[in-house]
Design a protein around this motif. Structure first.
Motif, PDB file in Angstrom:
ATOM      1  N   VAL A 149       0.848  -1.202   0.000  1.00  0.00           N
ATOM      2  CA  VAL A 149       0.000   0.000   0.000  1.00  0.00           C
ATOM      3  C   VAL A 149       0.877   1.244   0.000  1.00  0.00           C
ATOM      4  CG1 VAL A 149      -1.790   1.287   1.252  1.00  0.00           C
ATOM      5  CG2 VAL A 149      -1.771  -1.206   1.344  1.00  0.00           C
ATOM      6  N   ALA A 150       0.407   2.259  -0.690  1.00  0.00           N
ATOM      7  CA  ALA A 150       1.018   3.596  -0.636  1.00  0.00           C
ATOM      8  C   ALA A 150      -0.117   4.594  -0.441  1.00  0.00           C
ATOM      9  CB  ALA A 150       1.780   3.905  -1.912  1.00  0.00           C
ATOM     10  N   THR A 151       0.081   5.528   0.471  1.00  0.00           N
ATOM     11  CA  THR A 151      -0.931   6.545   0.741  1.00  0.00           C
ATOM     12  C   THR A 151      -0.239   7.897   0.901  1.00  0.00           C
ATOM     13  OG1 THR A 151      -2.278   4.920   1.916  1.00  0.00           O
ATOM     14  CG2 THR A 151      -2.817   7.217   2.283  1.00  0.00           C
ATOM     15  N   GLY A 152      -0.894   8.943   0.368  1.00  0.00           N
ATOM     16  CA  GLY A 152      -0.335  10.266   0.544  1.00  0.00           C
ATOM     17  C   GLY A 152      -1.243  11.340   0.009  1.00  0.00           C
ATOM     18  N   PRO A 153      -0.916  12.581   0.320  1.00  0.00           N
ATOM     19  CA  PRO A 153      -1.735  13.708  -0.140  1.00  0.00           C
ATOM     20  C   PRO A 153      -1.432  14.068  -1.598  1.00  0.00           C
ATOM     21  CG  PRO A 153       0.099  14.516   1.151  1.00  0.00           C
ATOM     22  CD  PRO A 153       0.182  13.017   1.191  1.00  0.00           C
ATOM     23  N   VAL A 154      -2.457  14.508  -2.293  1.00  0.00           N
ATOM     24  CA  VAL A 154      -2.300  15.074  -3.634  1.00  0.00           C
ATOM     25  C   VAL A 154      -3.187  16.313  -3.717  1.00  0.00           C
ATOM     26  CG1 VAL A 154      -1.746  12.877  -4.754  1.00  0.00           C
ATOM     27  CG2 VAL A 154      -4.112  13.638  -4.691  1.00  0.00           C
ATOM     28  N   ALA A 155      -2.828  17.212  -4.613  1.00  0.00           N
ATOM     29  CA  ALA A 155      -3.596  18.441  -4.786  1.00  0.00           C
ATOM     30  C   ALA A 155      -3.719  18.760  -6.267  1.00  0.00           C
ATOM     31  CB  ALA A 155      -2.914  19.589  -4.047  1.00  0.00           C
ATOM     32  N   THR A 156      -4.733  19.549  -6.588  1.00  0.00           N
ATOM     33  CA  THR A 156      -4.996  19.890  -7.988  1.00  0.00           C
ATOM     34  C   THR A 156      -5.086  21.408  -8.180  1.00  0.00           C
ATOM     35  OG1 THR A 156      -7.383  19.637  -7.666  1.00  0.00           O
ATOM     36  CG2 THR A 156      -6.172  17.679  -8.416  1.00  0.00           C
TER      37      THR A 156
END
Length: 172
Positions: A149-156
């Motif tokens: 699993v990989a989890t993290g924040p992203v923004a647009t």
């Protein structure tokens, strides 16, 4: 000779014999521009193509340039990895390569606690999958690959990266 002429006729009708040019992008929407950028890379065409938060950009061997606006959505190109990656901010369809090519992942996108997307995706021959998301938002991206699993924040936002290469898959 007739078979050769028939093949050339079919190739011309499908646009296969035509060299890439800005004219090929006229009237295309963002999804079609994405497909064309990927096709040109797979064909080994010498077209530089990349995506910023605002548009796809194309630079042709003869020096001509073209762009296709993304409009109201944002494109994220994601290359999850296990052991090797590269730093990147702007995704170059013509040259960026991820580690896990033609693999299937389960992807979830959350906005706060609300799940906005849950889908299965497959990376291309370049090791990337793409996500189209609404602009000007913050999300949490979760990627599953078997028991990794990989989890993290992203923004647009207008200054957000379009190339995401920092999602390291690990056991949880």
């Amino acid at each position: 000779m007739r078979k050769t002429l028939a093949f050339l006729g079919v190739a011309l009708a499908l646009g296969l014999a035509q060299a890439p040019s800005p004219e090929a992008l006229k009237g295309l929407g963002p999804e079609e521009a994405l497909a064309l950028a990927k096709r040109w890379r797979e064909e080994g065409q010498r077209v530089v193509s990349y995506v910023t938060p605002e548009a796809f950009f194309f630079e042709f061997p003869d020096g001509r340039k073209a762009q296709v606006a993304l409009k109201d959505r944002f494109l994220l190109a994601v290359a999850p990895y296990v052991s090797r990656t590269h730093p990147c901010q702007v995704h170059y369809f013509s040259s960026c390569t991820g580690e896990l090519q033609e693999e299937v992942f389960l992807v979830r996108v959350l906005e706060g606690e609300k799940e906005v997307l849950k889908t299965q995706v497959k990376t291309g021959k370049d090791g990337f999958f793409e996500l189209w998301l609404p602009r000007n938002r913050r999300y949490t991206l979760e990627i599953r690959f078997g028991n990794l699993v990989a989890t993290g924040p992203v923004a647009t936002f207008s200054q957000s990266p379009t190339c995401l290469t920092g999602f390291r898959l690990a056991s949880r």
